[in-house]
Design a protein around this motif. Structure first.
Motif, PDB file in Angstrom:
ATOM      1  N   GLU A  94       0.826  -1.204   0.000  1.00 27.02           N
ATOM      2  CA  GLU A  94       0.000   0.000   0.000  1.00 27.02           C
ATOM      3  C   GLU A  94       0.864   1.260   0.000  1.00 27.02           C
ATOM      4  OE1 GLU A  94      -3.119  -0.220   2.872  1.00 27.02           O
ATOM      5  OE2 GLU A  94      -3.406   1.953   2.938  1.00 27.02           O
ATOM      6  N   ARG A  95       1.951   1.251   0.752  1.00 26.05           N
ATOM      7  CA  ARG A  95       2.756   2.463   0.909  1.00 26.05           C
ATOM      8  C   ARG A  95       3.491   2.842  -0.365  1.00 26.05           C
ATOM      9  NH1 ARG A  95       5.606  -1.590   3.563  1.00 26.05           N
ATOM     10  NH2 ARG A  95       7.729  -1.953   2.811  1.00 26.05           N
ATOM     11  N   GLU A  96       3.549   1.950  -1.323  1.00 21.41           N
ATOM     12  CA  GLU A  96       4.247   2.251  -2.570  1.00 21.41           C
ATOM     13  C   GLU A  96       3.348   2.935  -3.591  1.00 21.41           C
ATOM     14  OE1 GLU A  96       7.442  -1.460  -2.354  1.00 21.41           O
ATOM     15  OE2 GLU A  96       6.577  -0.829  -4.268  1.00 21.41           O
ATOM     16  N   TYR A  97       2.071   2.984  -3.314  1.00 25.72           N
ATOM     17  CA  TYR A  97       1.162   3.648  -4.244  1.00 25.72           C
ATOM     18  C   TYR A  97       1.177   5.156  -4.007  1.00 25.72           C
ATOM     19  CZ  TYR A  97      -0.494  -0.753  -6.039  1.00 25.72           C
ATOM     20  OH  TYR A  97      -0.555  -1.974  -6.668  1.00 25.72           O
ATOM     21  N   ASP A  98       1.201   5.886  -5.089  1.00 28.12           N
ATOM     22  CA  ASP A  98       1.385   7.333  -5.014  1.00 28.12           C
ATOM     23  C   ASP A  98       0.067   8.108  -4.991  1.00 28.12           C
ATOM     24  OD1 ASP A  98       3.755   6.271  -7.206  1.00 28.12           O
ATOM     25  OD2 ASP A  98       4.403   7.405  -5.435  1.00 28.12           O
ATOM     26  N   TYR A  99      -0.925   7.595  -5.671  1.00 27.12           N
ATOM     27  CA  TYR A  99      -2.204   8.304  -5.773  1.00 27.12           C
ATOM     28  C   TYR A  99      -3.355   7.332  -5.486  1.00 27.12           C
ATOM     29  CZ  TYR A  99       0.784  11.663  -8.147  1.00 27.12           C
ATOM     30  OH  TYR A  99       1.787  12.546  -8.453  1.00 27.12           O
ATOM     31  N   TRP A 100      -4.419   7.900  -4.901  1.00 29.68           N
ATOM     32  CA  TRP A 100      -5.566   7.098  -4.499  1.00 29.68           C
ATOM     33  C   TRP A 100      -6.846   7.774  -4.951  1.00 29.68           C
ATOM     34  CZ3 TRP A 100      -5.220   2.475  -1.803  1.00 29.68           C
ATOM     35  CH2 TRP A 100      -3.925   2.129  -1.373  1.00 29.68           C
ATOM     36  N   GLY A 101      -7.815   6.932  -5.317  1.00 29.24           N
ATOM     37  CA  GLY A 101      -9.141   7.422  -5.616  1.00 29.24           C
ATOM     38  C   GLY A 101      -9.969   7.556  -4.349  1.00 29.24           C
ATOM     39  N   GLN A 102     -11.188   7.992  -4.512  1.00 32.19           N
ATOM     40  CA  GLN A 102     -12.038   8.304  -3.364  1.00 32.19           C
ATOM     41  C   GLN A 102     -12.798   7.105  -2.827  1.00 32.19           C
ATOM     42  OE1 GLN A 102     -12.977   8.467  -6.379  1.00 32.19           O
ATOM     43  NE2 GLN A 102     -15.172   8.097  -6.519  1.00 32.19           N
ATOM     44  N   GLY A 103     -12.817   6.012  -3.552  1.00 35.53           N
ATOM     45  CA  GLY A 103     -13.504   4.821  -3.088  1.00 35.53           C
ATOM     46  C   GLY A 103     -14.927   4.702  -3.608  1.00 35.53           C
ATOM     47  N   THR A 104     -15.356   3.472  -3.774  1.00 35.42           N
ATOM     48  CA  THR A 104     -16.734   3.184  -4.175  1.00 35.42           C
ATOM     49  C   THR A 104     -17.238   2.024  -3.322  1.00 35.42           C
ATOM     50  OG1 THR A 104     -18.196   2.700  -6.066  1.00 35.42           O
ATOM     51  CG2 THR A 104     -16.027   1.644  -6.083  1.00 35.42           C
ATOM     52  N   GLN A 105     -18.449   2.152  -2.809  1.00 32.57           N
ATOM     53  CA  GLN A 105     -18.986   1.172  -1.865  1.00 32.57           C
ATOM     54  C   GLN A 105     -19.534  -0.044  -2.606  1.00 32.57           C
ATOM     55  OE1 GLN A 105     -19.317   1.254   1.735  1.00 32.57           O
ATOM     56  NE2 GLN A 105     -19.895  -0.885   1.355  1.00 32.57           N
ATOM     57  N   VAL A 106     -19.148  -1.208  -2.145  1.00 34.13           N
ATOM     58  CA  VAL A 106     -19.713  -2.470  -2.625  1.00 34.13           C
ATOM     59  C   VAL A 106     -20.350  -3.166  -1.436  1.00 34.13           C
ATOM     60  CG1 VAL A 106     -19.206  -4.754  -3.563  1.00 34.13           C
ATOM     61  CG2 VAL A 106     -18.081  -2.733  -4.515  1.00 34.13           C
ATOM     62  N   THR A 107     -21.619  -3.487  -1.559  1.00 31.76           N
ATOM     63  CA  THR A 107     -22.343  -4.176  -0.503  1.00 31.76           C
ATOM     64  C   THR A 107     -22.941  -5.447  -1.084  1.00 31.76           C
ATOM     65  OG1 THR A 107     -22.863  -2.075   0.578  1.00 31.76           O
ATOM     66  CG2 THR A 107     -24.148  -4.011   1.235  1.00 31.76           C
ATOM     67  N   VAL A 108     -22.599  -6.572  -0.463  1.00 27.67           N
ATOM     68  CA  VAL A 108     -23.097  -7.866  -0.921  1.00 27.67           C
ATOM     69  C   VAL A 108     -24.018  -8.422   0.163  1.00 27.67           C
ATOM     70  CG1 VAL A 108     -22.494 -10.151  -1.776  1.00 27.67           C
ATOM     71  CG2 VAL A 108     -20.938  -8.223  -2.159  1.00 27.67           C
TER      72      VAL A 108
END
Length: 128
Positions: free
Chosen positions: A112-126
Motif C-alpha cells: 500500500e505504501r508504494e502507491y502514489d495516488y488514491w481514488g475516493q472509493g466506491t462502496q460495494v455491498t453484498v
C-alpha cells in the motif's frame, strides 16, 4: 492527478459487479495500478494489482478465480470485474496508482505504501 472509482452498489451474494477507475492528470502508461478495499472496522487490504503492460497481475487469495483486473491504456481506465460475490466482499473499494516507470513493464506491487495516488472509493455491498 485524479483517480475516480465508480461502479459499486448493492448486489446479492453470487452476483457480479464491475468497478471502473478513471485516471487523469498522469501518464497512465507509467503507472502500475491496484485495487484495495476496506471493510467496516478493518484495515484497508490489497485486492489486486496490474502492471504497466497489463501482462502482470496478482490477486489476494480470497478473490482468486472470482475477480479480474484489467486496464485500457487508450481510455486511461482500470477495471475490477467481480464475480461470485460474497458478503465478506462488502467494503469500500479504492483504486490506486504506483509510478513504476523504470521498474519494468511487468512490475506491480502489493504494498500500500508504494502507491502514489488514491481514488475516493466506491462502496460495494453484498447481501446474503
Amino acid at each position: 492527478v485524479q483517480l475516480q472509482a465508480f461502479g459499486g452498489g448493492l448486489v446479492q451474494a453470487g452476483g457480479s459487479l464491475r468497478l471502473s477507475c478513471a485516471a487523469s492528470g498522469l501518464t497512465f502508461s507509467s503507472y502500475a495500478m491496484g485495487w484495495f478495499r476496506q471493510a467496516p472496522g478493518k484495515e484497508r487490504e490489497f485486492v489486486a494489482a496490474i502492471s504497466r503492460s497489463g501482462r502482470g497481475t496478482y490477486y489476494v487469495d480470497s478473490v482468486k478465480g472470482r475477480f479480474t483486473i484489467s486496464r485500457d491504456g487508450a481510455k486511461k481506465m482500470v477495471y475490477l470485474q467481480m464475480m461470485s460475490l460474497k458478503p465478506e466482499d462488502t467494503a469500500v473499494y479504492y483504486c490506486a496508482a504506483d509510478f513504476s516507470y523504470g521498474s519494468g513493464s511487468n512490475y506491480y506491487t502489493l504494498r500500500e505504501r508504494e502507491y502514489d495516488y488514491w481514488g475516493q472509493g466506491t462502496q460495494v455491498t453484498v447481501s446474503s
